[in-house]
Design a protein around this motif. Sequence first.
Motif, short mmCIF file in Angstrom:
data_model
loop_
_atom_site.label_atom_id
_atom_site.label_comp_id
_atom_site.label_asym_id
_atom_site.label_seq_id
_atom_site.Cartn_x
_atom_site.Cartn_y
_atom_site.Cartn_z
N ALA A 1 0.84 -1.20 0.00
CA ALA A 1 0.00 0.00 0.00
C ALA A 1 0.87 1.25 0.00
N LYS A 2 1.97 1.22 0.76
CA LYS A 2 2.89 2.35 0.81
C LYS A 2 3.56 2.56 -0.55
N GLU A 3 4.00 1.49 -1.19
CA GLU A 3 4.64 1.60 -2.50
C GLU A 3 3.69 2.17 -3.54
N VAL A 4 2.45 1.67 -3.56
CA VAL A 4 1.45 2.14 -4.53
C VAL A 4 1.17 3.62 -4.34
N SER A 5 1.00 4.05 -3.09
CA SER A 5 0.71 5.46 -2.84
C SER A 5 1.92 6.35 -3.15
N ASP A 6 3.14 5.87 -2.89
CA ASP A 6 4.33 6.65 -3.19
C ASP A 6 4.53 6.82 -4.70
N GLN A 7 3.96 5.93 -5.49
CA GLN A 7 4.04 6.03 -6.95
C GLN A 7 2.98 6.98 -7.50
N GLY A 8 2.13 7.53 -6.64
CA GLY A 8 1.12 8.49 -7.08
C GLY A 8 -0.10 7.84 -7.71
N ARG A 9 -0.37 6.58 -7.38
CA ARG A 9 -1.48 5.85 -7.99
C ARG A 9 -2.75 5.88 -7.15
N ILE A 10 -2.74 6.62 -6.03
CA ILE A 10 -3.92 6.72 -5.17
C ILE A 10 -4.27 8.20 -4.98
N THR A 11 -5.56 8.51 -5.13
CA THR A 11 -6.01 9.86 -4.84
C THR A 11 -7.09 9.79 -3.76
N VAL A 12 -7.08 10.79 -2.88
CA VAL A 12 -8.11 10.93 -1.85
C VAL A 12 -8.84 12.23 -2.15
N ASN A 13 -10.14 12.12 -2.45
CA ASN A 13 -10.97 13.27 -2.82
C ASN A 13 -10.34 14.09 -3.95
N GLY A 14 -9.76 13.39 -4.94
CA GLY A 14 -9.21 14.06 -6.12
C GLY A 14 -7.79 14.58 -5.97
N THR A 15 -7.17 14.42 -4.82
CA THR A 15 -5.80 14.88 -4.58
C THR A 15 -4.87 13.69 -4.42
N VAL A 16 -3.73 13.72 -5.11
CA VAL A 16 -2.77 12.62 -5.00
C VAL A 16 -2.34 12.50 -3.54
#
Length: 87
Positions: free
Chosen positions: A19-34
């Motif tokens: 989960a940390k790797e995926v989010s660090d790659q910019g593949r997750i947004t929360v309410n439209g913000t990376v």
Amino acid sequence: MRLDKFLKVSRLIKRRTLAKEVSDQGRITVNGTVAKASSTVKEGDELAIRFGQKRITAKVEKLQDSSKKEDAAGMFTIIKEEKLSEE
């Protein structure tokens, strides 16, 4: 609750390190913000997660520090699931 912990506890992503790797790659947004792994997630937030050629949009329903497999699905609601075109 931290984003990476929510993804693991809710079982959207199996391991917290992944989960940390995926989010660090910019593949997750929360309410439209990376979002980064350390971003705070609240009830009602909308997450968009890109898995390869698929994007899942989910709404956070409730937060728990731990959950059983049966309870994990109640932590979020899938709003839409879309296949991304190859470019």
